[in-house]
Design a protein around this motif. Structure first.
Motif, PDB file in Angstrom:
ATOM      1  N   UNK A 111       0.963  -1.196   0.146  1.00 27.90           N
ATOM      2  CA  UNK A 111      -0.036  -0.025   0.186  1.00 27.90           C
ATOM      3  C   UNK A 111       0.717   1.256   0.087  1.00 27.90           C
ATOM      4  N   UNK A 112       1.982   1.275   0.717  1.00 27.62           N
ATOM      5  CA  UNK A 112       2.925   2.472   0.729  1.00 27.62           C
ATOM      6  C   UNK A 112       3.468   2.919  -0.395  1.00 27.62           C
ATOM      7  N   UNK A 113       3.432   1.836  -1.568  1.00 34.18           N
ATOM      8  CA  UNK A 113       4.052   2.190  -2.775  1.00 34.18           C
ATOM      9  C   UNK A 113       3.357   3.578  -3.340  1.00 34.18           C
ATOM     10  N   UNK A 114       2.236   3.748  -2.821  1.00 38.52           N
ATOM     11  CA  UNK A 114       1.109   4.980  -3.467  1.00 38.52           C
ATOM     12  C   UNK A 114       1.006   5.762  -2.259  1.00 38.52           C
ATOM     13  N   UNK A 115       1.409   6.899  -2.411  1.00 39.13           N
ATOM     14  CA  UNK A 115       1.440   7.826  -1.371  1.00 39.13           C
ATOM     15  C   UNK A 115       1.556   9.311  -1.552  1.00 39.13           C
ATOM     16  N   UNK A 116       0.918  10.186  -0.652  1.00 39.24           N
ATOM     17  CA  UNK A 116       0.746  11.837  -0.924  1.00 39.24           C
ATOM     18  C   UNK A 116       2.435  12.289  -0.547  1.00 39.24           C
ATOM     19  N   UNK A 117       2.342  13.644  -0.496  1.00 41.83           N
ATOM     20  CA  UNK A 117       3.670  14.318  -0.055  1.00 41.83           C
ATOM     21  C   UNK A 117       4.081  14.024   1.463  1.00 41.83           C
ATOM     22  N   UNK A 118       2.829  13.753   2.428  1.00 40.61           N
ATOM     23  CA  UNK A 118       3.028  13.450   3.480  1.00 40.61           C
ATOM     24  C   UNK A 118       3.315  11.932   3.872  1.00 40.61           C
ATOM     25  N   UNK A 119       3.341  11.311   2.828  1.00 41.90           N
ATOM     26  CA  UNK A 119       3.827   9.506   3.151  1.00 41.90           C
ATOM     27  C   UNK A 119       2.608   8.886   3.426  1.00 41.90           C
ATOM     28  N   UNK A 120       1.243   9.739   3.279  1.00 38.86           N
ATOM     29  CA  UNK A 120       0.071   8.868   3.765  1.00 38.86           C
ATOM     30  C   UNK A 120      -0.233   7.897   2.570  1.00 38.86           C
ATOM     31  N   UNK A 122      -2.283   6.405  -0.238  1.00 39.15           N
ATOM     32  CA  UNK A 122      -3.457   7.091  -1.196  1.00 39.15           C
ATOM     33  C   UNK A 122      -4.103   5.879  -1.995  1.00 39.15           C
ATOM     34  N   UNK A 123      -5.411   6.247  -2.407  1.00 37.96           N
ATOM     35  CA  UNK A 123      -5.961   5.613  -3.698  1.00 37.96           C
ATOM     36  C   UNK A 123      -6.440   6.410  -4.689  1.00 37.96           C
ATOM     37  N   UNK A 124      -6.986   5.907  -5.697  1.00 41.61           N
ATOM     38  CA  UNK A 124      -7.413   6.498  -7.047  1.00 41.61           C
ATOM     39  C   UNK A 124      -6.296   6.627  -7.938  1.00 41.61           C
ATOM     40  N   UNK A 125      -6.240   7.704  -8.780  1.00 37.80           N
ATOM     41  CA  UNK A 125      -5.220   7.829  -9.781  1.00 37.80           C
ATOM     42  C   UNK A 125      -3.999   8.288  -9.053  1.00 37.80           C
ATOM     43  N   UNK A 126      -2.791   7.581  -9.142  1.00 40.86           N
ATOM     44  CA  UNK A 126      -1.817   8.112  -8.499  1.00 40.86           C
ATOM     45  C   UNK A 126      -1.209   9.321  -8.950  1.00 40.86           C
ATOM     46  N   UNK A 127      -0.657  10.227  -8.002  1.00 40.61           N
ATOM     47  CA  UNK A 127      -0.147  11.529  -8.598  1.00 40.61           C
ATOM     48  C   UNK A 127       1.201  11.524  -9.314  1.00 40.61           C
ATOM     49  N   UNK A 128       1.679  10.458  -9.692  1.00 39.17           N
ATOM     50  CA  UNK A 128       2.826  10.115 -10.501  1.00 39.17           C
ATOM     51  C   UNK A 128       2.769   8.900 -11.239  1.00 39.17           C
ATOM     52  N   UNK A 149      -0.102   2.352 -14.153  1.00 34.87           N
ATOM     53  CA  UNK A 149      -1.159   2.143 -13.222  1.00 34.87           C
ATOM     54  C   UNK A 149      -2.280   3.476 -13.466  1.00 34.87           C
ATOM     55  N   UNK A 150      -3.547   3.207 -13.469  1.00 34.22           N
ATOM     56  CA  UNK A 150      -4.408   3.956 -13.636  1.00 34.22           C
ATOM     57  C   UNK A 150      -5.291   4.216 -12.485  1.00 34.22           C
ATOM     58  N   UNK A 151      -5.418   3.296 -11.446  1.00 33.85           N
ATOM     59  CA  UNK A 151      -6.045   3.444 -10.382  1.00 33.85           C
ATOM     60  C   UNK A 151      -5.507   2.499  -9.315  1.00 33.85           C
ATOM     61  N   UNK A 152      -5.856   2.957  -7.880  1.00 31.61           N
ATOM     62  CA  UNK A 152      -5.240   2.260  -6.810  1.00 31.61           C
ATOM     63  C   UNK A 152      -6.419   1.930  -5.878  1.00 31.61           C
ATOM     64  N   UNK A 153      -6.490   0.751  -5.331  1.00 34.42           N
ATOM     65  CA  UNK A 153      -7.377   0.524  -4.065  1.00 34.42           C
ATOM     66  C   UNK A 153      -6.748   0.050  -2.847  1.00 34.42           C
ATOM     67  N   UNK A 154      -6.828   0.815  -1.829  1.00 34.32           N
ATOM     68  CA  UNK A 154      -5.856   0.350  -0.716  1.00 34.32           C
ATOM     69  C   UNK A 154      -6.763  -0.512   0.175  1.00 34.32           C
ATOM     70  N   UNK A 155      -5.902  -1.440   0.746  1.00 33.86           N
ATOM     71  CA  UNK A 155      -6.591  -2.511   1.407  1.00 33.86           C
ATOM     72  C   UNK A 155      -7.090  -1.714   2.838  1.00 33.86           C
ATOM     73  N   UNK A 156      -8.312  -2.370   3.467  1.00 41.62           N
ATOM     74  CA  UNK A 156      -8.814  -1.690   4.674  1.00 41.62           C
ATOM     75  C   UNK A 156      -7.973  -2.208   5.726  1.00 41.62           C
ATOM     76  N   UNK A 166      -3.567  -0.110 -17.437  1.00 43.15           N
ATOM     77  CA  UNK A 166      -4.088   0.447 -18.511  1.00 43.15           C
ATOM     78  C   UNK A 166      -4.469  -0.650 -19.600  1.00 43.15           C
ATOM     79  N   UNK A 167      -4.000  -1.818 -19.348  1.00 41.72           N
ATOM     80  CA  UNK A 167      -4.159  -2.774 -20.339  1.00 41.72           C
ATOM     81  C   UNK A 167      -4.465  -4.110 -19.720  1.00 41.72           C
TER      82      UNK A 167
END
Length: 289
Positions: A111-120, A122-128, A149-156, A166-167
């Motif tokens: 999950x932490x492979x996708x994160x915001x500037x605060x290292x939290x 995140x899901x959805x389309x990644x910002x990079x 990668x076009x979308x991310x789902x984070x485990x609950x 994308x393919x």
């Protein structure tokens, strides 16, 4: 991956220089070049009769080179890389993770492979831009697939994420999801594309592999100890985050039991903490179905 000071995180600062992006959107722009058409339409526009010229040369038939097949060894393994991860204060850096194909258009990773500037996380389309290579055991292998990668789902419940591509990849068997509670003493294989150092970062140019034994069971994680002496080639290091811990009878297909989260600085001895798949197997099916 580990705590904020220990994790083999995608976003751990690199030794490479940070460069400010200028016009980054141009990097992935596609230009469509129109082909000049010859035939009745052009002939009529030029005042001709719209009939083929019998003296014109006959074009050669177009031949298509078959696409190289994916490597047959653990073809479900995935290498995730990015070179435009934003950093606080501006600029970007590189990063990488590992993963597995779990459905034709989905990869599982940390999950932490996708994160915001605060290292939290995140899901959805990644910002990079996250590029995923599947079906290789070396960067130089001719086969395999490359997707984004076009979308991310984070485990609950644990540090695990699903990345939509994308393919669709239809010529590689995805890993099977383990649905049974693991047991202490169970033997697992590990695979990943992480670095060969705890401090000098950069993904490997080949798939690393090792063997582990389940040594502890938590509510949503496992602990696993290496079989034999641990090295940077047979155990997780930075950028192995999300790499599969699995079972396989044929070195081609596999059953995914857990994924890399955190552990001791490689290649030091000690237990890996890995995210269990069985506790989120139903959730994974709901997201990818």
């Amino acid at each position: 991956m580990r705590t904020s000071s220990q994790r083999r995180r995608l976003f751990r600062p690199r030794a490479t220089a940070v460069a400010v992006l200028a016009g980054a959107g141009l990097a992935f722009a596609h230009t469509t070049t129109g082909a000049t058409l010859a035939g009745p339409i052009l002939a009529a526009a030029a005042g001709g009769h719209g009939l083929p010229d019998p003296a014109a040369p006959v074009p050669s038939p177009v031949t298509t080179t078959p696409r190289p097949a994916p490597n047959s060894t653990l073809p479900f393994n995935a290498k995730l890389t990015s070179d435009d991860i934003p950093v606080p204060g501006g600029g970007v850096r590189n990063g990488a993770c590992s993963g597995s194909l779990i459905a034709p258009q989905w990869v599982i990773t940390a999950g932490h492979c996708f994160h915001d500037l605060a290292d939290a996380r995140i899901g959805g389309r990644p910002p990079y831009t996250m590029t995923v290579t599947i079906g290789k055991v070396k960067d130089t292998d001719p086969g395999g697939h490359t997707a984004r990668v076009v979308d991310v789902k984070q485990s609950p419940v644990n540090d695990l994420a699903l990345a939509e591509l994308d393919l669709a990849i239809n010529d590689i068997p995805p890993v099977t999801l383990n649905t049974q509670r693991p047991v202490v003493g169970q033997q697992l294989q590990f695979a990943g594309w992480g670095s060969h150092s705890a401090t000098v970062l950069g993904p490997s140019d080949h798939l690393k592999r090792g063997r582990f034994t389940v040594s502890g069971i938590g509510q949503s994680t496992l602990e696993a100890q290496p079989v034999g002496k641990r090295t940077v080639e047979n155990g997780p290091c930075p950028e192995d985050s999300g790499g599969p811990f699995f079972t396989s009878d044929d070195d081609h297909t596999g059953t995914l039991v857990a994924i890399v989260n955190t552990g001791p600085p490689c290649p030091q001895p000690g237990a890996e903490t890995i995210a269990r798949v069985d506790v989120v197997a139903n959730w994974i099916r709901e997201q990818t179905g």
